[in-house]
Design a protein around this motif. Sequence first.
Motif, PDB file in Angstrom:
ATOM      1  N   LEU A 174       0.764  -1.256  -0.189  1.00 18.36           N
ATOM      2  CA  LEU A 174      -0.096  -0.094  -0.142  1.00 18.36           C
ATOM      3  C   LEU A 174       0.838   1.321   0.077  1.00 18.36           C
ATOM      4  CD1 LEU A 174      -2.899  -0.796   2.462  1.00 18.36           C
ATOM      5  CD2 LEU A 174      -3.101  -0.582  -0.048  1.00 18.36           C
ATOM      6  N   LEU A 175       1.656   1.190   0.841  1.00 14.48           N
ATOM      7  CA  LEU A 175       2.609   2.451   0.915  1.00 14.48           C
ATOM      8  C   LEU A 175       3.416   2.574  -0.362  1.00 14.48           C
ATOM      9  CD1 LEU A 175       4.473   1.940   4.452  1.00 14.48           C
ATOM     10  CD2 LEU A 175       2.298   3.078   3.771  1.00 14.48           C
ATOM     11  N   ARG A 176       4.013   1.703  -1.056  1.00 14.87           N
ATOM     12  CA  ARG A 176       4.428   2.023  -2.275  1.00 14.87           C
ATOM     13  C   ARG A 176       3.648   2.357  -3.169  1.00 14.87           C
ATOM     14  NH1 ARG A 176       4.020  -0.972  -6.642  1.00 14.87           N
ATOM     15  NH2 ARG A 176       3.334  -2.882  -5.375  1.00 14.87           N
ATOM     16  N   ILE A 177       2.487   1.815  -3.329  1.00 15.69           N
ATOM     17  CA  ILE A 177       1.427   2.533  -4.303  1.00 15.69           C
ATOM     18  C   ILE A 177       0.897   3.772  -4.106  1.00 15.69           C
ATOM     19  CG2 ILE A 177      -1.200   2.080  -5.120  1.00 15.69           C
ATOM     20  CD1 ILE A 177      -0.562  -0.868  -4.620  1.00 15.69           C
ATOM     21  N   VAL A 213       6.199  -0.089  11.531  1.00 16.89           N
ATOM     22  CA  VAL A 213       5.896   1.286  11.055  1.00 16.89           C
ATOM     23  C   VAL A 213       6.648   2.305  11.485  1.00 16.89           C
ATOM     24  CG1 VAL A 213       3.613   0.436  10.230  1.00 16.89           C
ATOM     25  CG2 VAL A 213       3.749   1.419  12.500  1.00 16.89           C
ATOM     26  N   GLN A 214       6.974   2.438  12.621  1.00 16.95           N
ATOM     27  CA  GLN A 214       7.814   3.387  13.343  1.00 16.95           C
ATOM     28  C   GLN A 214       9.042   3.581  12.932  1.00 16.95           C
ATOM     29  OE1 GLN A 214       7.422   2.354  17.470  1.00 16.95           O
ATOM     30  NE2 GLN A 214       5.291   3.563  17.632  1.00 16.95           N
ATOM     31  N   GLU A 215       9.825   2.587  12.154  1.00 20.95           N
ATOM     32  CA  GLU A 215      10.974   2.501  11.664  1.00 20.95           C
ATOM     33  C   GLU A 215      10.882   2.912  10.120  1.00 20.95           C
ATOM     34  OE1 GLU A 215      12.842  -1.224  12.609  1.00 20.95           O
ATOM     35  OE2 GLU A 215      12.934  -0.344  14.656  1.00 20.95           O
ATOM     36  N   LEU A 216       9.697   3.259   9.524  1.00 25.10           N
ATOM     37  CA  LEU A 216       9.823   3.500   8.146  1.00 25.10           C
ATOM     38  C   LEU A 216      10.238   4.826   7.846  1.00 25.10           C
ATOM     39  CD1 LEU A 216       5.700   2.720   7.573  1.00 25.10           C
ATOM     40  CD2 LEU A 216       7.767   1.367   6.646  1.00 25.10           C
ATOM     41  N   LYS A 217      10.978   4.781   6.782  1.00 20.69           N
ATOM     42  CA  LYS A 217      11.680   5.801   6.200  1.00 20.69           C
ATOM     43  C   LYS A 217      11.163   6.216   4.749  1.00 20.69           C
ATOM     44  CE  LYS A 217      15.768   5.310   8.996  1.00 20.69           C
ATOM     45  NZ  LYS A 217      15.381   6.119   9.975  1.00 20.69           N
ATOM     46  N   LEU A 218      10.257   7.094   4.625  1.00 26.23           N
ATOM     47  CA  LEU A 218       9.620   7.211   3.210  1.00 26.23           C
ATOM     48  C   LEU A 218       9.861   8.749   2.865  1.00 26.23           C
ATOM     49  CD1 LEU A 218       6.079   5.615   3.805  1.00 26.23           C
ATOM     50  CD2 LEU A 218       8.221   4.822   2.965  1.00 26.23           C
ATOM     51  N   ALA A 219       9.533   9.146   1.754  1.00 26.07           N
ATOM     52  CA  ALA A 219       9.921  10.311   1.055  1.00 26.07           C
ATOM     53  C   ALA A 219       8.683  11.459   1.604  1.00 26.07           C
ATOM     54  CB  ALA A 219       9.914  10.436  -0.317  1.00 26.07           C
ATOM     55  N   VAL A 220       7.654  11.059   2.138  1.00 24.26           N
ATOM     56  CA  VAL A 220       6.785  12.066   2.629  1.00 24.26           C
ATOM     57  C   VAL A 220       6.501  11.720   4.164  1.00 24.26           C
ATOM     58  CG1 VAL A 220       5.657  11.926   0.459  1.00 24.26           C
ATOM     59  CG2 VAL A 220       5.013  10.362   2.122  1.00 24.26           C
ATOM     60  N   PRO A 221       5.828  12.805   4.901  1.00 23.25           N
ATOM     61  CA  PRO A 221       5.553  12.591   6.307  1.00 23.25           C
ATOM     62  C   PRO A 221       4.624  11.250   6.541  1.00 23.25           C
ATOM     63  CG  PRO A 221       5.156  14.662   5.595  1.00 23.25           C
ATOM     64  CD  PRO A 221       5.291  13.877   4.267  1.00 23.25           C
ATOM     65  N   VAL A 222       5.007  10.479   7.733  1.00 25.88           N
ATOM     66  CA  VAL A 222       4.288   9.589   8.034  1.00 25.88           C
ATOM     67  C   VAL A 222       3.593   9.542   9.441  1.00 25.88           C
ATOM     68  CG1 VAL A 222       4.325   6.867   8.764  1.00 25.88           C
ATOM     69  CG2 VAL A 222       5.643   7.817   6.694  1.00 25.88           C
ATOM     70  N   ASN A 223       2.460   9.665   9.669  1.00 23.21           N
ATOM     71  CA  ASN A 223       1.549   9.916  10.932  1.00 23.21           C
ATOM     72  C   ASN A 223       1.242   8.566  11.131  1.00 23.21           C
ATOM     73  OD1 ASN A 223       1.815  12.801  10.364  1.00 23.21           O
ATOM     74  ND2 ASN A 223       0.320  12.424   8.939  1.00 23.21           N
ATOM     75  N   ILE A 224       1.641   8.044  12.760  1.00 24.29           N
ATOM     76  CA  ILE A 224       1.120   6.865  13.091  1.00 24.29           C
ATOM     77  C   ILE A 224       0.519   7.054  14.547  1.00 24.29           C
ATOM     78  CG2 ILE A 224       2.177   4.789  14.230  1.00 24.29           C
ATOM     79  CD1 ILE A 224       4.799   5.328  12.546  1.00 24.29           C
ATOM     80  N   VAL A 225      -0.648   6.530  14.504  1.00 23.55           N
ATOM     81  CA  VAL A 225      -1.516   6.362  15.737  1.00 23.55           C
ATOM     82  C   VAL A 225      -1.319   4.859  16.115  1.00 23.55           C
ATOM     83  CG1 VAL A 225      -3.810   6.620  16.669  1.00 23.55           C
ATOM     84  CG2 VAL A 225      -2.809   8.284  14.890  1.00 23.55           C
ATOM     85  N   VAL A 226      -1.321   4.555  17.351  1.00 19.51           N
ATOM     86  CA  VAL A 226      -1.292   3.482  18.333  1.00 19.51           C
ATOM     87  C   VAL A 226      -2.339   3.440  19.126  1.00 19.51           C
ATOM     88  CG1 VAL A 226      -0.093   1.734  19.628  1.00 19.51           C
ATOM     89  CG2 VAL A 226       1.332   3.080  17.734  1.00 19.51           C
ATOM     90  N   LYS A 227      -3.422   2.698  18.734  1.00 13.51           N
ATOM     91  CA  LYS A 227      -4.787   2.465  19.659  1.00 13.51           C
ATOM     92  C   LYS A 227      -5.535   1.505  19.331  1.00 13.51           C
ATOM     93  CE  LYS A 227      -8.363   5.654  21.704  1.00 13.51           C
ATOM     94  NZ  LYS A 227      -8.621   7.137  21.710  1.00 13.51           N
ATOM     95  N   SER A 228      -5.897   0.941  20.269  1.00 11.18           N
ATOM     96  CA  SER A 228      -7.028  -0.250  19.857  1.00 11.18           C
ATOM     97  C   SER A 228      -8.473   0.361  19.854  1.00 11.18           C
ATOM     98  CB  SER A 228      -6.903  -1.217  20.875  1.00 11.18           C
ATOM     99  OG  SER A 228      -5.595  -1.801  20.828  1.00 11.18           O
TER     100      SER A 228
END
Length: 232
Positions: A37-40, A64-79
């Motif tokens: 998905l991220l690649r697409i 996902v926290q270790e992802l290094k992408l060319a755009v901002p990545v926002n991560i939410v950790v919550k059940s």
Amino acid sequence: MKYAVIAAGEGSRLIEEGIIEPKPLVRINGETMIDRLLRIFLENNAESISIIVNNEMTVVQKYVQELKLAVPVNIVVKSTPSSMHSFYELTPYLKGGKFVLTTVDTMFREEEFAEYVSEFDKSTDIDALMAVTDYIDDEKPLYVETDGNLDIIGFKDVVYSGARYISGGIYGLSDNALDILRDSMMEGVSRMRNYQRRLVENGLKLKAYPFSKIIDVDHAGDIEKAAIFVKR
């Protein structure tokens, strides 16, 4: 275009059927579902990507926290109790324009997705562009009722006379849709399908965009099925 991924499910059916990897890290043709998905997204002009994972998936959190992408990545950790609630947790990152939301296990053909994003990006007279398909391989499909112009006029839990399309789990939405989501949460609405009904009830203009096929990877047998389907 902003993109968002709901990767907060437990994947309990896959676990029961012997799949030990967390669902987002299950590989399809050698590529994890989340990476695919991220690649697409990046190939389709992503300006940011937002992801939600649950508290229990510590392996996925680290990934996902270790992802290094060319755009901002926002991560939410919550059940959360549902995908609609997961969507709500991502809303701070989605305001201010159009965005595309999907679940991590939604498998589609890349060229169809690119055409869908292009169509949504250039649209000026709709509030949402919903992916639909006439390929029905879902235990509890959500039927999408459309008129002759593919405007969405309703969502139904059961098949009806003239039914053709079901929801594909890919949602192109705008700020107006976020307002309805906020109100729906305050009113105790649950489940994405009920939220989508609220969009229609509140007069938003929703358009259906047909995909030839969309597969959800819910069972172990779906992995091979999806691999054959999306193989480039």
